[in-house]
Structures are given as C-alpha cells and as structure tokens.
Design an enzyme around this catalytic site. Structure first.
Site, PDB file in Angstrom:
ATOM      1  N   ASP A 198     -12.122   7.134  -8.962  1.00 53.43           N
ATOM      2  CA  ASP A 198     -10.827   6.609  -8.509  1.00 53.43           C
ATOM      3  C   ASP A 198      -9.869   6.529  -9.692  1.00 53.43           C
ATOM      4  OD1 ASP A 198     -10.011   4.708  -5.779  1.00 53.43           O
ATOM      5  OD2 ASP A 198      -8.712   4.668  -7.558  1.00 53.43           O
ATOM      6  N   TYR A 248       4.056  12.375   3.962  1.00 50.83           N
ATOM      7  CA  TYR A 248       2.641  11.997   3.893  1.00 50.83           C
ATOM      8  C   TYR A 248       1.802  12.890   4.812  1.00 50.83           C
ATOM      9  CZ  TYR A 248      -1.621   9.593   5.350  1.00 50.83           C
ATOM     10  OH  TYR A 248      -2.929   9.313   5.691  1.00 50.83           O
ATOM     11  N   THR A 296      -6.167  12.331   8.785  1.00 52.44           N
ATOM     12  CA  THR A 296      -5.481  11.337   9.614  1.00 52.44           C
ATOM     13  C   THR A 296      -5.029  11.949  10.939  1.00 52.44           C
ATOM     14  OG1 THR A 296      -3.452  10.029   9.737  1.00 52.44           O
ATOM     15  CG2 THR A 296      -3.372  11.938   8.307  1.00 52.44           C
ATOM     16  N   ASP A 297      -4.826  11.091  11.936  1.00 56.75           N
ATOM     17  CA  ASP A 297      -4.267  11.574  13.208  1.00 56.75           C
ATOM     18  C   ASP A 297      -2.785  11.946  13.060  1.00 56.75           C
ATOM     19  OD1 ASP A 297      -3.244   8.996  12.926  1.00 56.75           O
ATOM     20  OD2 ASP A 297      -3.840   8.296  14.919  1.00 56.75           O
ATOM     21  N   GLU A 298      -2.163  11.494  11.950  1.00 54.93           N
ATOM     22  CA  GLU A 298      -0.722  11.748  11.793  1.00 54.93           C
ATOM     23  C   GLU A 298      -0.396  13.226  11.628  1.00 54.93           C
ATOM     24  OE1 GLU A 298       1.543   9.159   9.348  1.00 54.93           O
ATOM     25  OE2 GLU A 298       0.397   7.399   9.891  1.00 54.93           O
ATOM     26  N   LYS A 358      -1.108  15.737   3.974  1.00 56.90           N
ATOM     27  CA  LYS A 358      -2.495  15.663   4.479  1.00 56.90           C
ATOM     28  C   LYS A 358      -2.820  16.942   5.267  1.00 56.90           C
ATOM     29  CE  LYS A 358      -5.092  12.674   4.334  1.00 56.90           C
ATOM     30  NZ  LYS A 358      -6.162  12.334   3.334  1.00 56.90           N
ATOM     31  N   VAL A 414       9.794  -6.028  11.451  1.00 54.11           N
ATOM     32  CA  VAL A 414       9.373  -5.072  12.489  1.00 54.11           C
ATOM     33  C   VAL A 414      10.386  -3.936  12.520  1.00 54.11           C
ATOM     34  CG1 VAL A 414       9.044  -4.777  14.971  1.00 54.11           C
ATOM     35  CG2 VAL A 414       8.234  -6.860  13.846  1.00 54.11           C
TER      36      VAL A 414
HETATM   37  P1  NAD Z   1      -5.579   3.611  -0.058  1.00 56.92           P
HETATM   38  O1  NAD Z   1      -4.181   3.932  -0.422  1.00 56.92           O
HETATM   39  O2  NAD Z   1      -5.954   2.204   0.220  1.00 56.92           O
HETATM   40  O3  NAD Z   1      -6.559   4.124  -1.227  1.00 56.92           O
HETATM   41  C1  NAD Z   1      -6.408   5.360  -1.850  1.00 56.92           C
HETATM   42  C2  NAD Z   1      -7.280   5.357  -3.100  1.00 56.92           C
HETATM   43  O4  NAD Z   1      -7.192   6.647  -3.715  1.00 56.92           O
HETATM   44  C3  NAD Z   1      -6.857   4.324  -4.142  1.00 56.92           C
HETATM   45  O5  NAD Z   1      -7.984   3.630  -4.612  1.00 56.92           O
HETATM   46  C4  NAD Z   1      -6.246   5.176  -5.251  1.00 56.92           C
HETATM   47  O6  NAD Z   1      -6.377   4.591  -6.529  1.00 56.92           O
HETATM   48  C5  NAD Z   1      -7.044   6.455  -5.121  1.00 56.92           C
HETATM   49  N1  NAD Z   1      -6.357   7.629  -5.672  1.00 56.92           N
HETATM   50  C6  NAD Z   1      -5.069   7.987  -5.482  1.00 56.92           C
HETATM   51  N2  NAD Z   1      -4.800   9.120  -6.160  1.00 56.92           N
HETATM   52  C7  NAD Z   1      -5.948   9.495  -6.779  1.00 56.92           C
HETATM   53  C8  NAD Z   1      -6.320  10.590  -7.615  1.00 56.92           C
HETATM   54  N3  NAD Z   1      -5.438  11.532  -7.953  1.00 56.92           N
HETATM   55  N4  NAD Z   1      -7.589  10.667  -8.048  1.00 56.92           N
HETATM   56  C9  NAD Z   1      -8.499   9.704  -7.731  1.00 56.92           C
HETATM   57  N5  NAD Z   1      -8.194   8.639  -6.958  1.00 56.92           N
HETATM   58  C10 NAD Z   1      -6.944   8.542  -6.485  1.00 56.92           C
HETATM   59  O7  NAD Z   1      -5.938   4.561   1.158  1.00 56.92           O
HETATM   60  P2  NAD Z   1      -6.831   4.249   2.448  1.00 56.92           P
HETATM   61  O8  NAD Z   1      -6.012   3.558   3.451  1.00 56.92           O
HETATM   62  O9  NAD Z   1      -8.114   3.683   2.020  1.00 56.92           O
HETATM   63  O10 NAD Z   1      -7.047   5.744   2.976  1.00 56.92           O
HETATM   64  C11 NAD Z   1      -8.128   6.524   2.500  1.00 56.92           C
HETATM   65  C12 NAD Z   1      -8.028   7.914   3.101  1.00 56.92           C
HETATM   66  O11 NAD Z   1      -8.075   7.819   4.510  1.00 56.92           O
HETATM   67  C13 NAD Z   1      -6.732   8.655   2.765  1.00 56.92           C
HETATM   68  O12 NAD Z   1      -7.042  10.001   2.533  1.00 56.92           O
HETATM   69  C14 NAD Z   1      -5.880   8.479   4.004  1.00 56.92           C
HETATM   70  O13 NAD Z   1      -5.010   9.588   4.161  1.00 56.92           O
HETATM   71  C15 NAD Z   1      -6.940   8.470   5.084  1.00 56.92           C
HETATM   72  N6  NAD Z   1      -6.582   7.703   6.288  1.00 56.92           N
HETATM   73  C16 NAD Z   1      -6.216   6.389   6.190  1.00 56.92           C
HETATM   74  C17 NAD Z   1      -5.944   5.661   7.351  1.00 56.92           C
HETATM   75  C18 NAD Z   1      -5.554   4.212   7.327  1.00 56.92           C
HETATM   76  O14 NAD Z   1      -5.238   3.657   8.371  1.00 56.92           O
HETATM   77  N7  NAD Z   1      -5.569   3.537   6.185  1.00 56.92           N
HETATM   78  C19 NAD Z   1      -6.014   6.299   8.590  1.00 56.92           C
HETATM   79  C20 NAD Z   1      -6.336   7.658   8.636  1.00 56.92           C
HETATM   80  C21 NAD Z   1      -6.644   8.333   7.485  1.00 56.92           C
HETATM   81  O1  DAU Z   2      -2.520   6.832  11.823  1.00 64.98           O
HETATM   82  C1  DAU Z   2      -3.218   6.849  10.614  1.00 64.98           C
HETATM   83  C2  DAU Z   2      -2.307   6.408   9.499  1.00 64.98           C
HETATM   84  O2  DAU Z   2      -2.108   5.006   9.655  1.00 64.98           O
HETATM   85  C3  DAU Z   2      -2.849   6.714   8.111  1.00 64.98           C
HETATM   86  O3  DAU Z   2      -2.973   8.096   7.947  1.00 64.98           O
HETATM   87  C4  DAU Z   2      -1.957   6.131   7.015  1.00 64.98           C
HETATM   88  O4  DAU Z   2      -2.551   6.330   5.751  1.00 64.98           O
HETATM   89  C5  DAU Z   2      -1.796   4.656   7.278  1.00 64.98           C
HETATM   90  O5  DAU Z   2      -0.893   4.112   6.333  1.00 64.98           O
HETATM   91  C6  DAU Z   2      -1.285   4.404   8.695  1.00 64.98           C
HETATM   92  O6  DAU Z   2       0.071   4.885   8.839  1.00 64.98           O
HETATM   93  P1  DAU Z   2       1.178   4.047   9.638  1.00 64.98           P
HETATM   94  O7  DAU Z   2       2.500   4.453   9.169  1.00 64.98           O
HETATM   95  O8  DAU Z   2       0.919   4.075  11.093  1.00 64.98           O
HETATM   96  O9  DAU Z   2       0.792   2.561   9.112  1.00 64.98           O
HETATM   97  P2  DAU Z   2       1.692   1.325   8.645  1.00 64.98           P
HETATM   98  O10 DAU Z   2       0.762   0.171   8.475  1.00 64.98           O
HETATM   99  O11 DAU Z   2       2.585   1.661   7.515  1.00 64.98           O
HETATM  100  O12 DAU Z   2       2.589   1.054   9.912  1.00 64.98           O
HETATM  101  C7  DAU Z   2       2.014   0.807  11.186  1.00 64.98           C
HETATM  102  C8  DAU Z   2       3.166   0.688  12.162  1.00 64.98           C
HETATM  103  O13 DAU Z   2       3.903  -0.507  11.874  1.00 64.98           O
HETATM  104  C9  DAU Z   2       4.145   1.833  12.078  1.00 64.98           C
HETATM  105  O14 DAU Z   2       4.630   2.144  13.382  1.00 64.98           O
HETATM  106  C10 DAU Z   2       5.281   1.271  11.222  1.00 64.98           C
HETATM  107  C11 DAU Z   2       5.278  -0.207  11.563  1.00 64.98           C
HETATM  108  N1  DAU Z   2       5.685  -1.112  10.463  1.00 64.98           N
HETATM  109  C12 DAU Z   2       5.084  -0.968   9.247  1.00 64.98           C
HETATM  110  C13 DAU Z   2       5.455  -1.768   8.192  1.00 64.98           C
HETATM  111  C14 DAU Z   2       4.789  -1.607   6.835  1.00 64.98           C
HETATM  112  C15 DAU Z   2       6.646  -2.072  10.681  1.00 64.98           C
HETATM  113  O15 DAU Z   2       7.164  -2.229  11.809  1.00 64.98           O
HETATM  114  N2  DAU Z   2       7.003  -2.878   9.640  1.00 64.98           N
HETATM  115  C16 DAU Z   2       6.460  -2.758   8.398  1.00 64.98           C
HETATM  116  O16 DAU Z   2       6.861  -3.508   7.468  1.00 64.98           O
END
Ligand code: NAD
Ligand code: DAU
Length: 409
Positions: free
Chosen positions: A39, A166, A140-142, A170, A222
């Site tokens: 990391d 983003y 991700t589903d995005e 991905k 929101v």
């Molecule tokens: P996060 O942002 O919490 O963590 C990302 C980690 O990657 C951090 O620890 C960061 O230090 C590390 N990192 C960043 N750049 C790096 C590099 N160049 N080399 C090594 N480490 C590096 O992310 P998360 O929410 O845990 O998501 C993890 C994975 O899952 C991501 O690939 C994200 O796209 C995917 N994902 C997340 C969600 C979600 O809801 N959080 C949903 C779908 C997919």
């Molecule tokens: O769907 C998977 C994705 O979910 C992952 O790939 C991403 O890494 C993860 O960040 C997440 O993306 P979202 O954009 O959906 O998550 P976020 O928590 O940023 O926002 C969730 C929803 O809430 C989105 O519709 C935006 C809204 N939101 C978010 C923030 C931070 C608000 O209304 N207010 C806020 O301050």
C-alpha cells in the site's frame, strides 16, 4: 484455486484502505494463509486499520506503489505469491471530478504496471504454480453507468458506460486486465460490486461522512434531491464474495456482486439520523435530521445502480448475508465505538478536502421534517441523458512515497 500452493502468499494491493483492510483481517482470521499487503499509504490508506495484525507473523506490510515494478517483482518472487488481489486505487468519485490526474495515474497506469509485472512473474512459475495463480481485479458497478428507475439491473453482460473520471479509469483498468487474460493467458478474475459500507471506511464516503458530521454538529450534505439510488453491500459480504471468486471461479470469469439493498440516499441519511437519535442522542433532544442540508449536486451524478447477481449465486453459491438495516446499525455502533480511529485518519489533507469540496457548496437546511431540496439542487441524469456542465476545482495531490517494508508509516 484448483491446485493451491500451500505456502504461497497472497499479495493484497491497497490493503490499508477500507475494503482491503477488511479483506486482510478476514483472510487472516479465517486462516486462509499468509498475506503481503502492498500500500502506498495515500490519504485513504491507514495502518491503524491493520493494527490488530501488526505483529502477526503471517502478515507482511510493504509501503510501496503498485507502479513500482521492481518492488512488486521482488515481492512476488520472495513471497512465492499465489494470487494478487488488486484493490489499490483512487476510489472517491468527487475527488476524480476535482482532479482526474491521480485516477489515471494509479487506476490506469498503476494497474497496467501491476498486470505487466504479474505477467512476467507468471512466466517464471512451474506448471502447478502457474495453473494455480490468479489475478483478481476488484472493480466497480460504476463502469456500467447510470440506470433509470425502470431499467434492468447491471449484469456481467451489460456494456460499459462509465461517466465519471473515476469510473472511466476503473473501466480502462478492467479492459487492460481482460486483454491480459485473452492475449497472454494471465488468469484474471474481475468483480464489479456495488457500494460497500462497514468498519474502517474513510469518512469522505456517504455513510461515515454523515455519522462524523452528525456527531460534530455539522450539516449533513445531501447532493441534489437525494433521490439517487445505490445498492448497499456490507463489506464482510463483499469479502466473502471475493474469497469465493478467488478460490472457485474459472480464470477469465467476471461477476457482478451486490447487497440486494437498493436505497435512496435521502432515506439512508434519515435512517442514519434515526439510529444516532437512538444510540447517541443529541444534548437538547433535537433530532440529527435537523442537520440535513440539500447541497449542489455532484456533476454527472449517476442516478441509480442495481445489481443482478444470479450468476455468482448459481456458479459459486454466494449470496449476501447481511440485511442492510442490521448492517447499518452495526456500522453506526462501530463508528460510535471508534471515534478515535476516525480522528486518527483525519489528516490535514482530509480537512483541506472538506473545506474545498463542501465549504462553498450552496445548500439549504432540510430541517427535521426533511422537506424538499433547494433550488441549487438538480437531479442526476438517468441512462442516456446528456451530462451536465460543471465547474471543477483543482485537487489536492496524494503523496507517492518510496517503498519500505515494515509497519511504520
Ligand atoms: P480506499 O480509497 O479506501 O483504499 C484504497 C487504498 O489503495 C488505500 O489504502 C491507498 O493508500 C491505496 N493506494 C492508492 N494508490 C496506490 C498505489 N499507487 N499503490 C499502492 N497502493 C495505493 O478504497 P476502497 O473503498 O477500499 O476500494 C478498494 C477497491 O474497491 C478500489 O479498487 C475501488 O475502486 C473498488 N470498489 C470500491 C467500492 C466501495 O464502495 N468502496 C465499491 C466497488 C469497488
Ligand atoms: O458503486 C460503487 C462505488 O461506490 C465505488 O466504486 C466507489 O469507489 C465508492 O466511492 C462508491 O461511489 P459513490 O459515489 O456511489 O459513493 P459515495 O459514498 O461518494 O456517495 C454515495 C451517494 O451519496 C452518491 O449518490 C453521492 C451521495 N453523496 C455523497 C457524499 C459524499 C451525498 O449526497 N453527499 C455526500 O456528501
């Protein structure tokens, strides 16, 4: 894996982030084998999340970048790595809008470097190890874009239609991973999951941000009309799905993974307020819902995500186990019990992000009744609509430190 190599380690990239840390902790708790966590410790990576395994001899933490081919090649070789679980990424959509460069650098170029290093390593393995090796691309589903209210959910055959920097980054990485499988035979597995929630999530994402702000008496921002829909997947369900894919899926497979919990953002925020009212009532007795404020929408905001997970259910027998209402309650309890963890991850960079992103975001308070959004708010566009124009603000930059092994930061 069909023929697991017993003493080969797992290389987990991004294991100090939210999902990566949960995955590492569960993997070790389940005695599935040793782990090397790689990391870069950007603002989103926190060693505090891995504190409980800091002295575990089965765990090695390496402070380094996925793009550092020499470092990664050495780790693969020295730890006889049997699989790579690739979480490392820039993961926050709002940050990608403010500054897309870091997303292209890490998610596209970094993932490409990792794939190439894995491919070179595969070439050095004997037949049994080669057949057992896997590269799990956590996506991700995005990448599938935005759904209208009546559109069918995303499945493994839905065409990619990314709409934020983003999700575009991905999707690019997913294409490179797919190319590595089809062209070079790198045994890639790809997963596309929905919104995760649970312990150790960085407080820039919706759920932990709302809990944090509520507790500090700050507004609960929101976006737009709050009617956007996300499917919520508890991180422990995501980790169990990843273990199922890693151990039982055929090379080249792709799975969509969801929590069967579609909810509108505003409903999630109101539920959080109700839970906090019950578990940590405000002095004076007012509801946390009085802190809700509708603010300027996210540019290009995806309207709805939903997941068809019949394939992973029928191929691998996986189903989510955590009901959203219970998972959300547990998550609120975790954050209330770990306010110290939240404070420890709030670096100066985090506060700068909050100031830059929210301070000038116009908005109106919804009040306890949760009345409608302000005129400043605009709903996101469903699938097929044109994206809206938006002003971008320059980003903060994430440090990319040199490699170093050990648990110190
Ligand atoms: P996060 O942002 O919490 O963590 C990302 C980690 O990657 C951090 O620890 C960061 O230090 C590390 N990192 C960043 N750049 C790096 C590099 N160049 N080399 C090594 N480490 C590096 O992310 P998360 O929410 O845990 O998501 C993890 C994975 O899952 C991501 O690939 C994200 O796209 C995917 N994902 C997340 C969600 C979600 O809801 N959080 C949903 C779908 C997919
Ligand atoms: O769907 C998977 C994705 O979910 C992952 O790939 C991403 O890494 C993860 O960040 C997440 O993306 P979202 O954009 O959906 O998550 P976020 O928590 O940023 O926002 C969730 C929803 O809430 C989105 O519709 C935006 C809204 N939101 C978010 C923030 C931070 C608000 O209304 N207010 C806020 O301050």
């Amino acid at each position: 894996m069909s023929a697991p190599v017993p003493d080969g380690a797992l290389l987990v990239t991004g294991g100090a982030g939210f999902i990566g840390a949960n995955f590492v902790l569960e993997w070790l708790a389940g005695n599935h084998g040793s782990v090397v966590t790689l990391d870069a410790l950007t603002y989103a990576g926190n060693l505090a999340s891995l504190a409980s395994v800091a002295d575990d001899p089965r765990h090695t933490f390496v402070h380094g970048d996925i793009a550092d081919r020499e470092c990664v090649a050495r780790l693969l070789r020295e730890h006889r790595v049997r699989a790579i679980v690739h979480f490392a990424a820039e993961s926050h959509v709002d940050r990608s809008i403010a500054g897309p460069d870091a997303f292209v650098k890490t998610n596209v170029l970094g993932s490409f470097a990792l794939l190439e290093t894995a491919r070179a390593y595969l070439g050095t393995l004997g037949q049994a190890e080669r057949e057992a090796f896997r590269f799990l691309q956590v996506s991700t589903d995005e990448v599938y874009g935005s759904l209208g209210p009546d559109d069918p959910p995303f499945s493994e055959t839905t065409a990619f239609d990314p709409r934020s920097p983003y999700s575009a980054s991905k999707a690019a990485a997913d294409h490179l991973a797919s190319a590595a499988w089809h062209t070079y035979g790198l045994p890639v597995l790809t997963t596309h999951c929905s919104n995760n929630y649970g312990p150790f999530q960085f407080p820039e994402k919706l759920i932990p941000l709302m809990i944090r702000n509520a507790r500090r008496g700050e507004r609960l921002p929101v976006y737009g009309d709050g009617q956007q829909v996300r499917d919520w997947l508890h991180v422990s369900d995501h980790c169990s799905a990843l273990r199922a894919v890693l151990t039982r899926a055929a090379p080249g497979a792709r799975y969509t993974i969801g929590g069967s919990s579609e909810r509108r953002n505003l409903d999630v925020v109101r539920t959080l307020c109700a839970l906090l009212d019950e578990l940590a009532p405000r002095a004076g007795g007012q509801s946390y819902a009085t802190q809700i404020a509708f603010v300027t929408d996210r540019p290009g905001h995806d309207r709805r995500y939903a997941i068809d997970q019949r394939r992973i259910a029928s191929d691998l027998g996986w189903q989510p186990q955590v009901r959203f209402e219970q998972g959300l309650r547990d998550t609120v309890c975790w954050y209330l019990e770990h306010e110290e963890w939240v404070r420890s991850v709030e670096s100066g960079e985090y506060r700068r992000w909050l100031d830059m992103h929210y301070a000038n975001r116009a908005g109106t308070a919804a009040g306890a009744s949760g009345s409608g959004p302000s005129a400043a708010a605009s709903p996101g566009a469903p699938r097929g609509e044109e994206p809206r124009a938006a002003a971008a603000t320059p980003p903060g930059s994430a440090a990319m430190p040199a490699s170093r092994e050990g648990h110190g930061r």
